[in-house]
Design an enzyme around this catalytic site. Structure first.
Site, PDB file in Angstrom:
ATOM      1  N   CYS A 112       0.816  -1.218   0.000  1.00 38.52           N
ATOM      2  CA  CYS A 112       0.000   0.000   0.000  1.00 38.52           C
ATOM      3  C   CYS A 112       0.849   1.267   0.000  1.00 38.52           C
ATOM      4  O   CYS A 112       0.337   2.357  -0.281  1.00 38.52           O
ATOM      5  CB  CYS A 112      -0.945  -0.007   1.189  1.00 38.52           C
ATOM      6  SG  CYS A 112      -2.034  -1.429   1.144  1.00 38.52           S
ATOM      7  N   HIS A 253      -3.523   7.015   2.269  1.00 36.09           N
ATOM      8  CA  HIS A 253      -3.933   5.689   1.804  1.00 36.09           C
ATOM      9  C   HIS A 253      -5.314   5.340   2.356  1.00 36.09           C
ATOM     10  O   HIS A 253      -5.576   5.527   3.552  1.00 36.09           O
ATOM     11  CB  HIS A 253      -2.895   4.654   2.266  1.00 36.09           C
ATOM     12  CG  HIS A 253      -3.302   3.250   1.987  1.00 36.09           C
ATOM     13  ND1 HIS A 253      -3.688   2.841   0.730  1.00 36.09           N
ATOM     14  CD2 HIS A 253      -3.394   2.157   2.790  1.00 36.09           C
ATOM     15  CE1 HIS A 253      -4.001   1.552   0.788  1.00 36.09           C
ATOM     16  NE2 HIS A 253      -3.840   1.112   2.015  1.00 36.09           N
ATOM     17  N   ASN A 283     -10.145  -0.358  -0.640  1.00 36.27           N
ATOM     18  CA  ASN A 283      -8.682  -0.268  -0.580  1.00 36.27           C
ATOM     19  C   ASN A 283      -8.099  -0.848  -1.870  1.00 36.27           C
ATOM     20  O   ASN A 283      -8.123  -2.065  -2.066  1.00 36.27           O
ATOM     21  CB  ASN A 283      -8.205  -1.051   0.648  1.00 36.27           C
ATOM     22  CG  ASN A 283      -6.703  -1.055   0.815  1.00 36.27           C
ATOM     23  OD1 ASN A 283      -5.957  -0.623  -0.067  1.00 36.27           O
ATOM     24  ND2 ASN A 283      -6.244  -1.554   1.941  1.00 36.27           N
TER      25      ASN A 283
END
Ligand code: UT7
Length: 328
Positions: A112, A253, A283
């Site tokens: 990520c 994020h 996500n």
């Protein structure tokens, strides 16, 4: 010489997977997912498409906006954990699909935090004067490695991503100003894909044991994410003498709304400065930050102070401080 983001493009596939759809696959509820994560729906790609297609669609938007040709690109960096193949790199496939015949490229694997790692890397090729046009992509087709029978992970992830163009900044005060990037490999056991690499090559047994899917110990990752993403974001502000009032936007994020809220609180930011699109896409791993920049580009003004922040598998985490380069 500074590197500046001078254009952005994002892409998500058409197909929507809602929380209600997931209720039919696993023991979960729309209420649980929304209250624990902030996610309402996510996108999933069709079979026969891959991460390179997200990158190509995003880069084509940039080329169109800036009236550039694929031949003008010097370097393409792709951050992803879902490359089209183990090798060659997705960046090679992207440059072929685009016809970027003058570009070289490579992939960056930092989960990520991948987009931040790739942005840092790409900016160095501009700063040293070697290249004039660098494309940095963050993209993931998470549906390729998500087990839709595992409620711990399938509710979070989605497919999508984006790209930015980096160019030398004409104004020394504009562009990427500072970065702090971190890693701690001892966290790998809490978020990983067990099989498929050289440690556990694919076998019938690894397939049967479902070891080619994402494994996450959510609670542990949550704790590390809350602490570290907030801390690194605060550190980059302090190092650059920025108060919450000085920061115009946080592009963090998008893993969990509660993690983003904790980071914003630590930075003493007003709610309207916190960019959020997790409700629409979930996500998308390396894709979240370029997707945010693309979704909110129209808000940004030249000189805005923007903090990018991420936390992910590895563990990896970091923050980048930049001054936005243009009015959209
Ligand atoms: O992007 C890279 C980094 N990743 C992250 O930053 C993700 C970090 N982790 C998280 O966002 C959260 O840990 C999750 C959203 C994954 C899970 O939320 P949580 O609040 O940590 O839930 P939990 O795992 O502690 O589970 C709480 C309860 C448990 O039930 P009991 O033991 O309290 O009875 C779980 O079994 O919720 C249950 N549960 C669910 N219930 C309905 C777990 N997943 C689900 C689900 N639907 N999908």
């Amino acid at each position: 010489m500074r590197a500046a983001i001078t254009a952005v493009g994002g892409y998500v596939p058409e197909k929507v997977l809602t929380n209600k759809d997931l209720e039919k696959l696993v023991d979960t509820s729309d209420e649980w997912i929304q209250s624990r994560t902030g996610i309402k729906e996510r996108r999933v790609m069709e079979d026969g498409t891959a991460t390179s297609d997200i990158c190509v669609a995003s880069i084509e938007k940039i080329l169109k906006k800036r009236s550039l040709k694929a031949e003008d690109i010097d370097l393409i960096i792709v951050a992803t954990v879902t490359p089209d193949h183990v090798f060659p790199a997705t960046a090679n496939i992207v440059s072929d699909k685009l016809g970027a015949i003058n570009a070289w490229g490579f992939d960056v694997s930092a989960a990520c935090s991948g987009f931040l790692y790739a942005l840092e890397t790409g900016s160095k090729f501009i700063e040293c004067g070697k290249h004039k046009k660098v494309i940095v992509c963050g993209a993931d087709k998470m549906s390729a490695i998500v087990n839709y029978e595992d409620r711990n992970t399938c509710i979070i992830f989605g497919d999508g991503g984006g790209a930015v163009l980096l160019e030398p900044s004409e104004d020394e005060n504009i562009g990427i100003i500072d970065s702090i990037l971190k890693s701690d490999g001892s966290g790998r056991e809490f978020l990983h894909q067990k099989a498929g690499g050289s440690m556990n090559p694919p076998t019938h047994e690894t397939i049967d044991a479902r070891e080619h899917f994402v494994f996450q110990e959510g609670k542990t990752v949550f704790k590390f994410a809350v602490t570290n993403m907030a801390q690194v974001s605060r550190d980059i502000m302090d190092r650059n003498n920025l108060t919450g009032a000085d920061v115009d936007y946080l592009a963090a994020h998008q893993a969990n709304l509660r993690i983003i809220d904790a980071t914003a609180k630590r930075m003493e930011l007003d709610q309207e400065k916190v960019l959020i699109n997790i409700q629409k896409y979930g996500n998308t791993t390396a894709g979240t930050i370029p997707l945010l920049l693309s979704d909110f580009e129209s808000k940004f003004k030249k000189g805005d102070n923007i903090i990018l922040a991420a936390f992910g598998g590895g563990f990896t985490w970091g923050a980048i401080y930049l001054k936005w380069a243009y009015n959209s």
